[in-house]
Design an enzyme around this catalytic site. Structure first.
Site, PDB file in Angstrom:
ATOM      1  NE  ARG A  23      -1.530  -1.438   3.680  1.00 32.04           N
ATOM      2  CZ  ARG A  23      -1.746  -1.419   4.988  1.00 32.04           C
ATOM      3  NH1 ARG A  23      -2.922  -1.087   5.459  1.00 32.04           N
ATOM      4  NH2 ARG A  23      -0.780  -1.712   5.830  1.00 32.04           N
ATOM      5  CG  HIS A  62      11.470  34.930  10.991  1.00 32.39           C
ATOM      6  ND1 HIS A  62      10.749  34.214  10.075  1.00 32.39           N
ATOM      7  CD2 HIS A  62      11.740  36.113  10.393  1.00 32.39           C
ATOM      8  CE1 HIS A  62      10.576  34.927   8.974  1.00 32.39           C
ATOM      9  NE2 HIS A  62      11.187  36.077   9.151  1.00 32.39           N
ATOM     10  CG  ASP A 168      12.139  38.033   6.667  1.00 33.23           C
ATOM     11  OD1 ASP A 168      11.843  38.368   7.821  1.00 33.23           O
ATOM     12  OD2 ASP A 168      11.681  37.004   6.116  1.00 33.23           O
TER      13      ASP A 168
END
Length: 183
Positions: A23, A62, A168
């Site tokens: 699968r 960040h 940024d």
């Protein structure tokens, strides 16, 4: 999951252990007990998804301050990124060092970024989707950042920056900061 230490203190690169059959496969992407055993935050307040259309897009670097400081669990689910983190923690053995990691939909790796780090990435392919869980909700007044091209950091980005937000691009250089970094 397979946990690989990085050269930066308290950071982990995490590989899946897929169990496959006809699968396809199944794999755990998070396990509270295994995360806790590796010192990884287990409580996430928010999950974010970013889409970057253009190759060379740069997001970051960040961080959040004070009570909003956050740990991140980052995974590219489509495309390929170069994910870069910088240790901002005073007293850390890896203080002000950075490391880069290639995360992709194909390698299915995750990067654990502890509190007190700056984080950013550059897209190496078009149409990158990055999923990341954070331990604290986003607080606009607590955000901070580093310049991606700060010579004091010496980050070597693999591509010219094609797209970057004005915010940024405008973070101050370390040599120009009026205040100390918050960690």
């Amino acid at each position: 999951m397979i946990f690989h230490p990085t050269t930066l203190a308290d950071c982990w690169l995490i590989d899946l252990e897929p169990r496959g059959d006809e699968r396809g496969f199944f794999a755990r992407t998070m396990c509270r007990d295994e995360f806790a055993a590796h010192g990884i935050v287990t409580d996430y307040a928010q999950q974010n998804l970013s889409l970057s259309r253009e190759t060379g897009t740069l997001r970051g670097m960040h961080f959040q301050r004070g009570e909003h400081v956050e740990a991140k669990l980052v995974r590219a689910i489509r495309g390929t990124i170069l994910d870069v983190i910088v240790d901002l923690r005073e007293g850390s053995p890896s203080h002000m060092r950075h490391e880069a990691f290639e995360l992709s939909g194909d390698n299915r790796r995750a990067l654990y970024v502890p509190p007190g780090f700056a984080h950013g990435f550059q897209t190496l392919t078009p149409d990158c989707e990055v999923l990341y869980s954070v331990s604290a909700p986003y607080a606009p007044g607590a955000e901070g950042g580093l310049r991606h091209d700060d010579p004091a950091l010496g980050i070597s980005w693999p591509l010219p920056v094609a797209v970057i937000s004005p915010k940024d691009a405008a973070w101050p250089l370390l040599a120009e900061r009026a205040e100390a970094l918050p960690f």
